[in-house]
Design a protein around this motif. Sequence first.
Motif, PDB file in Angstrom:
ATOM      1  N   GLU A  36       0.827  -1.203   0.000  1.00  0.00           N
ATOM      2  CA  GLU A  36       0.000   0.000   0.000  1.00  0.00           C
ATOM      3  C   GLU A  36       0.871   1.267   0.000  1.00  0.00           C
ATOM      4  O   GLU A  36       0.608   2.208  -0.755  1.00  0.00           O
ATOM      5  N   GLU A  37       1.903   1.282   0.830  1.00  0.00           N
ATOM      6  CA  GLU A  37       2.787   2.444   0.882  1.00  0.00           C
ATOM      7  C   GLU A  37       3.545   2.626  -0.437  1.00  0.00           C
ATOM      8  O   GLU A  37       3.740   3.756  -0.892  1.00  0.00           O
ATOM      9  N   LYS A  40       1.161   4.138  -2.876  1.00  0.00           N
ATOM     10  CA  LYS A  40       0.965   5.566  -2.586  1.00  0.00           C
ATOM     11  C   LYS A  40       2.143   6.407  -3.087  1.00  0.00           C
ATOM     12  O   LYS A  40       1.937   7.487  -3.644  1.00  0.00           O
ATOM     13  N   ARG A  41       3.365   5.914  -2.901  1.00  0.00           N
ATOM     14  CA  ARG A  41       4.538   6.647  -3.412  1.00  0.00           C
ATOM     15  C   ARG A  41       4.483   6.738  -4.938  1.00  0.00           C
ATOM     16  O   ARG A  41       4.785   7.780  -5.522  1.00  0.00           O
ATOM     17  N   PHE A  42       4.104   5.637  -5.579  1.00  0.00           N
ATOM     18  CA  PHE A  42       3.964   5.622  -7.034  1.00  0.00           C
ATOM     19  C   PHE A  42       2.903   6.640  -7.463  1.00  0.00           C
ATOM     20  O   PHE A  42       3.118   7.429  -8.386  1.00  0.00           O
ATOM     21  N   GLN A  43       1.744   6.603  -6.808  1.00  0.00           N
ATOM     22  CA  GLN A  43       0.657   7.519  -7.155  1.00  0.00           C
ATOM     23  C   GLN A  43       1.082   8.973  -6.982  1.00  0.00           C
ATOM     24  O   GLN A  43       0.770   9.813  -7.829  1.00  0.00           O
ATOM     25  N   GLN A  44       1.790   9.264  -5.912  1.00  0.00           N
ATOM     26  CA  GLN A  44       2.246  10.640  -5.687  1.00  0.00           C
ATOM     27  C   GLN A  44       3.211  11.065  -6.788  1.00  0.00           C
ATOM     28  O   GLN A  44       3.108  12.174  -7.322  1.00  0.00           O
ATOM     29  N   ALA A  45       4.149  10.197  -7.145  1.00  0.00           N
ATOM     30  CA  ALA A  45       5.134  10.521  -8.175  1.00  0.00           C
ATOM     31  C   ALA A  45       4.487  10.758  -9.539  1.00  0.00           C
ATOM     32  O   ALA A  45       4.974  11.578 -10.324  1.00  0.00           O
TER      33      ALA A  45
END
Length: 85
Positions: A36-37, A40-45
Amino acid sequence: MVKGHEGEHISILQARVGIAGFYYGNSTGIFGLITEEAVKRFQQAYKLNVDGVVGSATLAKLPPLNPDGEQTSKKAINPDSFEFR
């Protein structure tokens, strides 16, 4: 796909997020906190909605499993086969 899901499709997801450089563990087939984390990092990038849920927009941005752009598994991830929250 969301936290709590399990199976080969999650292993494929973990591999694809790993290819993108955001998942560093082994592909376990369990969508837990580490996955999940990483999502989330991928989505933010990629300037996606940062919710840790792998919907069609996130799947579309993930790299393929091999350089030809094809899934190497017989069970490719199909966003239409999952409930998204």
